[in-house]
Scaffold this motif. Structure first.
Motif, short mmCIF file in Angstrom:
data_model
loop_
_atom_site.label_atom_id
_atom_site.label_comp_id
_atom_site.label_asym_id
_atom_site.label_seq_id
_atom_site.Cartn_x
_atom_site.Cartn_y
_atom_site.Cartn_z
N ASN A 189 0.84 -1.21 0.00
CA ASN A 189 0.00 0.00 0.00
C ASN A 189 0.87 1.24 0.00
O ASN A 189 1.66 1.45 0.91
CB ASN A 189 -0.90 0.02 1.25
N GLU A 190 0.69 2.05 -0.97
CA GLU A 190 1.48 3.28 -1.05
C GLU A 190 0.87 4.42 -0.24
O GLU A 190 1.50 5.42 -0.02
CB GLU A 190 1.64 3.69 -2.50
N GLY A 191 -0.35 4.23 0.21
CA GLY A 191 -1.02 5.28 0.96
C GLY A 191 -1.21 4.89 2.41
O GLY A 191 -0.30 4.39 3.06
N ALA A 192 -2.41 5.12 2.92
CA ALA A 192 -2.71 4.84 4.32
C ALA A 192 -2.86 3.34 4.55
O ALA A 192 -3.46 2.64 3.74
CB ALA A 192 -3.98 5.56 4.71
N PHE A 193 -2.32 2.87 5.62
CA PHE A 193 -2.44 1.47 5.99
C PHE A 193 -2.24 1.36 7.50
O PHE A 193 -1.75 2.27 8.14
CB PHE A 193 -1.42 0.60 5.25
N GLU A 194 -2.65 0.22 8.05
CA GLU A 194 -2.47 -0.02 9.48
C GLU A 194 -1.19 -0.80 9.70
O GLU A 194 -0.83 -1.68 8.94
CB GLU A 194 -3.66 -0.79 10.03
N CYS A 195 -0.52 -0.46 10.79
CA CYS A 195 0.74 -1.13 11.11
C CYS A 195 0.74 -1.47 12.59
O CYS A 195 0.57 -0.59 13.43
CB CYS A 195 1.91 -0.20 10.79
N GLY A 196 0.93 -2.74 12.91
CA GLY A 196 0.98 -3.15 14.30
C GLY A 196 -0.32 -2.92 15.01
O GLY A 196 -1.39 -2.87 14.41
N HIS A 243 -0.75 -0.21 17.43
CA HIS A 243 -1.02 1.22 17.65
C HIS A 243 0.02 2.13 17.00
O HIS A 243 0.28 3.22 17.48
CB HIS A 243 -1.05 1.52 19.15
N ILE A 244 0.66 1.68 15.94
CA ILE A 244 1.66 2.50 15.27
C ILE A 244 1.00 3.31 14.17
O ILE A 244 0.26 2.78 13.35
CB ILE A 244 2.79 1.64 14.68
N ASP A 245 1.27 4.60 14.18
CA ASP A 245 0.73 5.48 13.15
C ASP A 245 1.77 5.57 12.03
O ASP A 245 2.83 6.18 12.19
CB ASP A 245 0.48 6.87 13.75
N PRO A 246 1.51 4.95 10.86
CA PRO A 246 2.51 4.96 9.79
C PRO A 246 2.74 6.33 9.16
O PRO A 246 3.69 6.50 8.40
CB PRO A 246 1.95 3.97 8.77
N THR A 247 1.90 7.30 9.50
CA THR A 247 2.11 8.65 8.97
C THR A 247 2.95 9.51 9.90
O THR A 247 3.35 10.60 9.54
CB THR A 247 0.75 9.35 8.73
N ASP A 248 3.23 9.01 11.12
CA ASP A 248 4.03 9.74 12.10
C ASP A 248 5.50 9.37 11.94
O ASP A 248 5.88 8.23 12.16
CB ASP A 248 3.54 9.39 13.51
N PRO A 249 6.36 10.33 11.55
CA PRO A 249 7.78 10.01 11.35
C PRO A 249 8.51 9.61 12.64
O PRO A 249 9.58 9.01 12.58
CB PRO A 249 8.37 11.30 10.77
N ALA A 250 7.93 9.88 13.80
CA ALA A 250 8.53 9.45 15.06
C ALA A 250 8.22 7.97 15.34
O ALA A 250 8.89 7.35 16.15
CB ALA A 250 8.03 10.31 16.21
N GLU A 251 7.20 7.44 14.66
CA GLU A 251 6.80 6.05 14.89
C GLU A 251 7.10 5.12 13.73
O GLU A 251 7.21 3.92 13.92
CB GLU A 251 5.31 5.98 15.22
N PHE A 252 7.20 5.68 12.51
CA PHE A 252 7.37 4.82 11.34
C PHE A 252 8.40 5.40 10.39
O PHE A 252 8.35 6.59 10.07
CB PHE A 252 6.03 4.63 10.62
N ASN A 253 9.33 4.59 9.94
CA ASN A 253 10.37 5.01 9.02
C ASN A 253 9.85 4.89 7.59
O ASN A 253 9.76 3.79 7.05
CB ASN A 253 11.62 4.14 9.22
N ALA A 254 9.50 5.99 6.98
CA ALA A 254 8.93 5.98 5.64
C ALA A 254 9.96 5.65 4.57
O ALA A 254 9.61 5.34 3.44
CB ALA A 254 8.28 7.33 5.33
N THR A 255 11.24 5.67 4.90
CA THR A 255 12.28 5.32 3.96
C THR A 255 12.49 3.81 3.88
O THR A 255 12.56 3.23 2.80
CB THR A 255 13.61 6.00 4.35
#
Length: 155
Positions: free
Chosen positions: A60-67, A69-81
């Motif tokens: 998914n290149e857009g919004a998706f659920e991870c784990g 309670h991890i917010d994949p749009t938050d750079p403090a919680e998810f490494n977009a690279t």
């Protein structure tokens, strides 16, 4: 009325002693084995959850659920690279609650160095077995590579 002779009683006591000498060592390692198995099972679940997050990120290149309670749009919680979560838990006493659905209930801790310890490595198992967690080992998470690995210190 016929009674047991002293020889028969001594023989029975001797037999019970031999059986207990064989059985007791088998049961003493069961607690350690349970702690080791529990820790290895939870670590495997953590790695599976990390891989699932990465898989969702790839698909998914857009919004998706991870784990959990991890917010994949938050750079403090998810490494977009790299596509891996940066944090696995919300605190040192709940170090896996963001990645595992029941992560708040597992008996794991995380120290200031970022080392994770479970039931066996958190002082639970004193004997050292290669490839199995014990009292001086710990787990580390690499958010760049997405690996959750055991570090054996063998002190």
């Amino acid at each position: 009325m016929r009674a047991f002779t002293l020889i028969e009683l001594i023989f029975v006591i001797l037999l019970i002693g031999v059986l207990s000498a064989v059985a007791i060592p088998k049961f003493t390692g069961m607690r350690d084995n349970a702690k080791i198995t529990s820790e290895l099972s939870t670590a495997a679940s953590v790695q599976t959850a990390i891989d699932a997050c990465h898989g969702e990120w790839v698909i998914n290149e857009g919004a998706f659920e991870c784990g959990a309670h991890i917010d994949p749009t938050d750079p403090a919680e998810f490494n977009a690279t790299s596509g891996y979560p940066i944090v696995l838990g919300s605190s040192d006493t709940a170090p896996l609650d963001k990645i595992l659905k029941n992560g708040a209930t597992v008996k794991w801790v995380r120290n200031a160095a970022g080392h994770y310890k479970g039931p066996a490595s958190n002082g639970g198992v004193k004997r050292q077995v290669k490839g199995k967690p014990d009292f001086d080992d710990y787990w580390v998470y690499d958010s760049a590579a997405g690996t959750f690995t055991l570090v054996e210190t063998n002190e």
